[in-house]
Design an enzyme around this catalytic site. Sequence first.
Site, PDB file in Angstrom:
ATOM      1  N   ASN A  37       0.809  -1.222   0.000  1.00  0.00           N
ATOM      2  CA  ASN A  37       0.000   0.000   0.000  1.00  0.00           C
ATOM      3  C   ASN A  37       0.844   1.275   0.000  1.00  0.00           C
ATOM      4  O   ASN A  37       1.674   1.480   0.885  1.00  0.00           O
ATOM      5  CB  ASN A  37      -0.905  -0.020   1.248  1.00  0.00           C
ATOM      6  N   HIS A 122     -14.822  -4.913  10.966  1.00  0.00           N
ATOM      7  CA  HIS A 122     -14.443  -3.592  11.484  1.00  0.00           C
ATOM      8  C   HIS A 122     -15.665  -2.724  11.754  1.00  0.00           C
ATOM      9  O   HIS A 122     -16.324  -2.303  10.808  1.00  0.00           O
ATOM     10  CB  HIS A 122     -13.644  -2.837  10.432  1.00  0.00           C
ATOM     11  N   ARG A 147     -13.909  -5.768  15.575  1.00  0.00           N
ATOM     12  CA  ARG A 147     -12.959  -4.750  16.000  1.00  0.00           C
ATOM     13  C   ARG A 147     -13.713  -3.438  16.149  1.00  0.00           C
ATOM     14  O   ARG A 147     -14.486  -3.063  15.250  1.00  0.00           O
ATOM     15  CB  ARG A 147     -11.864  -4.619  14.941  1.00  0.00           C
ATOM     16  N   TYR A 159      -7.318   7.213  13.247  1.00  0.00           N
ATOM     17  CA  TYR A 159      -7.193   5.959  12.513  1.00  0.00           C
ATOM     18  C   TYR A 159      -8.445   5.089  12.715  1.00  0.00           C
ATOM     19  O   TYR A 159      -8.943   4.959  13.831  1.00  0.00           O
ATOM     20  CB  TYR A 159      -5.968   5.162  12.975  1.00  0.00           C
ATOM     21  N   ASP A 210      -7.517  -1.810  17.661  1.00  0.00           N
ATOM     22  CA  ASP A 210      -6.224  -1.529  17.033  1.00  0.00           C
ATOM     23  C   ASP A 210      -5.719  -0.166  17.515  1.00  0.00           C
ATOM     24  O   ASP A 210      -6.348   0.865  17.273  1.00  0.00           O
ATOM     25  CB  ASP A 210      -6.403  -1.521  15.503  1.00  0.00           C
ATOM     26  N   HIS A 212      -2.833   1.009  16.594  1.00  0.00           N
ATOM     27  CA  HIS A 212      -2.112   1.511  15.419  1.00  0.00           C
ATOM     28  C   HIS A 212      -0.812   2.223  15.776  1.00  0.00           C
ATOM     29  O   HIS A 212      -0.539   3.354  15.308  1.00  0.00           O
ATOM     30  CB  HIS A 212      -3.027   2.401  14.568  1.00  0.00           C
ATOM     31  N   GLU A 236      -4.196  -4.519  19.575  1.00  0.00           N
ATOM     32  CA  GLU A 236      -3.256  -4.664  18.449  1.00  0.00           C
ATOM     33  C   GLU A 236      -2.289  -3.487  18.345  1.00  0.00           C
ATOM     34  O   GLU A 236      -2.683  -2.329  18.567  1.00  0.00           O
ATOM     35  CB  GLU A 236      -4.114  -4.758  17.175  1.00  0.00           C
ATOM     36  N   GLU A 262       1.539  -6.769  11.519  1.00  0.00           N
ATOM     37  CA  GLU A 262       1.091  -6.535  10.141  1.00  0.00           C
ATOM     38  C   GLU A 262       2.153  -5.832   9.299  1.00  0.00           C
ATOM     39  O   GLU A 262       2.133  -5.953   8.074  1.00  0.00           O
ATOM     40  CB  GLU A 262      -0.232  -5.758  10.112  1.00  0.00           C
ATOM     41  N   ARG A 283       0.527 -11.298  13.339  1.00  0.00           N
ATOM     42  CA  ARG A 283      -0.341 -10.804  12.267  1.00  0.00           C
ATOM     43  C   ARG A 283       0.328 -10.735  10.892  1.00  0.00           C
ATOM     44  O   ARG A 283      -0.194 -10.116   9.968  1.00  0.00           O
ATOM     45  CB  ARG A 283      -0.860  -9.410  12.655  1.00  0.00           C
ATOM     46  N   HIS A 312      -3.296 -10.225   9.061  1.00  0.00           N
ATOM     47  CA  HIS A 312      -3.769  -8.954   8.524  1.00  0.00           C
ATOM     48  C   HIS A 312      -4.673  -9.226   7.318  1.00  0.00           C
ATOM     49  O   HIS A 312      -4.339 -10.056   6.477  1.00  0.00           O
ATOM     50  CB  HIS A 312      -2.514  -8.182   8.092  1.00  0.00           C
ATOM     51  N   ASP A 316      -6.244  -3.462   1.500  1.00  0.00           N
ATOM     52  CA  ASP A 316      -5.077  -3.364   0.615  1.00  0.00           C
ATOM     53  C   ASP A 316      -4.413  -4.724   0.382  1.00  0.00           C
ATOM     54  O   ASP A 316      -3.463  -4.814  -0.409  1.00  0.00           O
ATOM     55  CB  ASP A 316      -4.067  -2.328   1.138  1.00  0.00           C
ATOM     56  N   GLU A 339      -8.395 -11.413   9.973  1.00  0.00           N
ATOM     57  CA  GLU A 339      -9.067 -10.122   9.749  1.00  0.00           C
ATOM     58  C   GLU A 339      -9.774 -10.155   8.397  1.00  0.00           C
ATOM     59  O   GLU A 339      -9.254 -10.697   7.420  1.00  0.00           O
ATOM     60  CB  GLU A 339      -8.024  -8.999   9.755  1.00  0.00           C
ATOM     61  N   TRP A 402       1.557   6.904  12.376  1.00  0.00           N
ATOM     62  CA  TRP A 402       0.170   6.889  11.916  1.00  0.00           C
ATOM     63  C   TRP A 402      -0.500   5.603  12.338  1.00  0.00           C
ATOM     64  O   TRP A 402       0.054   4.556  12.384  1.00  0.00           O
ATOM     65  CB  TRP A 402       0.091   7.030  10.381  1.00  0.00           C
TER      66      TRP A 402
HETATM   67  C1  GCO Z   1      -5.486  -3.215  10.105  1.00  0.00           C
HETATM   68  C2  GCO Z   1      -4.484  -2.246   9.632  1.00  0.00           C
HETATM   69  C3  GCO Z   1      -4.807  -1.500   8.386  1.00  0.00           C
HETATM   70  C4  GCO Z   1      -3.561  -0.783   7.890  1.00  0.00           C
HETATM   71  C5  GCO Z   1      -3.519  -0.765   6.396  1.00  0.00           C
HETATM   72  C6  GCO Z   1      -2.240  -0.148   5.881  1.00  0.00           C
HETATM   73  O1  GCO Z   1      -5.365  -3.607  11.237  1.00  0.00           O
HETATM   74  O2  GCO Z   1      -6.341  -3.590   9.309  1.00  0.00           O
HETATM   75  O3  GCO Z   1      -3.943  -1.495  10.658  1.00  0.00           O
HETATM   76  O4  GCO Z   1      -5.912  -0.674   8.478  1.00  0.00           O
HETATM   77  O5  GCO Z   1      -3.473   0.493   8.394  1.00  0.00           O
HETATM   78  O6  GCO Z   1      -3.668  -2.082   5.949  1.00  0.00           O
HETATM   79  O7  GCO Z   1      -2.079  -0.377   4.532  1.00  0.00           O
HETATM   80 MG    MG Z   2      -3.759  -2.915  12.303  1.00  0.00          MG
END
Ligand code: GCO
Ligand code: MG
Length: 402
Positions: A37, A122, A147, A159, A210, A212, A236, A262, A283, A312, A316, A339, A402
């Site tokens: 991605n 999600h 989630r 996020y 998550d 993040h 996560e 991930e 993941r 994951h 993407d 996921e 991020w």
């Molecule tokens: C998740 C991830 C995604 C990522 C994304 C980045 O747990 O699904 O954190 O949302 O941010 O796949 O390309």
């Molecule tokens: Mg994630």
Amino acid sequence: MKIIAARVIVTCPGRNFVTLKIETDKGLHGLGDATLNGRELAVASYLTDHIIPCLVGRDAHQIEDIWQFLYRGAYWRRGPVTMCAIGAVDTALWDLKAKAANMPLYQLLGGRSRSEVLVYGHANGRDIEETCDEVARYQSLGYRAIRAQSGVPGLASTYGVSADKMYYEPADAALPTENLWSTPKYLAHTPKLFEALRVRFGADLALLHDVHHRLTPIEAARLGKALEPYALFWMEDATPAENQAAFRLIRQHTVTPLAVGEVFNTIWDCKQLIEEQLVDFIRTTVVHAGGITHLKRIADFAALSQVRTGCHGATDLSPVCMGASLHLATAQPNFGIQEYMRHTPETDEVFPHAYFFKDGALHCGERIGHGVDIDEKLAAKYPYKRAYLPVNRLEDGTLWNW
Ligand code: GCO
Ligand code: MG
């Protein structure tokens, strides 16, 4: 079975995907996902300019030898671009081997270990109430694991919270958008979200969250402790995991289960986390961690420490990756959860697939190979469109995770 040609297909049916197609003298073709991605064309070039010339003429059955050739032979090891490219080749070769054997891929990976692959969806909302309503919606769709992410009071965006609820797409602009972040605001808010969710949905629903990568280890420890009464399935990416030892500190303070990986691409990124039992779920995925061959190596290694998989599966990761992942999940003894962020109907049309969703689980299907194909004519109608993930800044302007 000789490889006679290979090519990279880049398509953007709503979002960018990079796919490797390998053709053989037996008239069979295999597909591998190579999507990274925001950095898609780097992998496309790595494959086209550096890998494909070495593939043509090789025996497609020699999966392990080709993996070693691409990993050791490059001299330069690891990294997301390299491992995505190797992952695409490896996935396409497993697809081919299963097709040549006239079997669904999970049969070659040891056969069926379970009847279904539990997934989590999600749910997200601008505030706690909207998130609770979204969780209810996912539950009504049959999800048994969900989630939950919520907007944070005082932050314009964060996020995991999006306008389009079914098809969350973070890579949303031709140049990176900027989000603002405040750890104190987030830490004050998040336990309230899970309290409200347990009050409304009771104890049985599996809830995930998550973070993040946004907290320091001690902040992550504090959040994990604050969430203990709500018995999460997992928390996560609580802190960036390049420093694997950082997770010792979180572990010393909380029994909230931890999921990480991930962004990892090899077993070396998670060796200490697994060996020291610093996480509960790993993941890493087929596409980003070197294909079925390397992901299985990670999963088998994780099994020694009772760490389960939680691959994951954001949008993407293309349907090709999802198909391959589901075959491994069907066979792997220490599977945990998968996921599942739904792809748009346009994406599903470009990638016809055998896998299907039923009662909160995915099923890989019985088609030979990994069961996912590409409609190249349709793919050609969606040219590549540059898109970046956002970046994140603290309120004083400091660039953050991020
Ligand atoms: C998740 C991830 C995604 C990522 C994304 C980045 O747990 O699904 O954190 O949302 O941010 O796949 O390309
Ligand atoms: Mg994630």
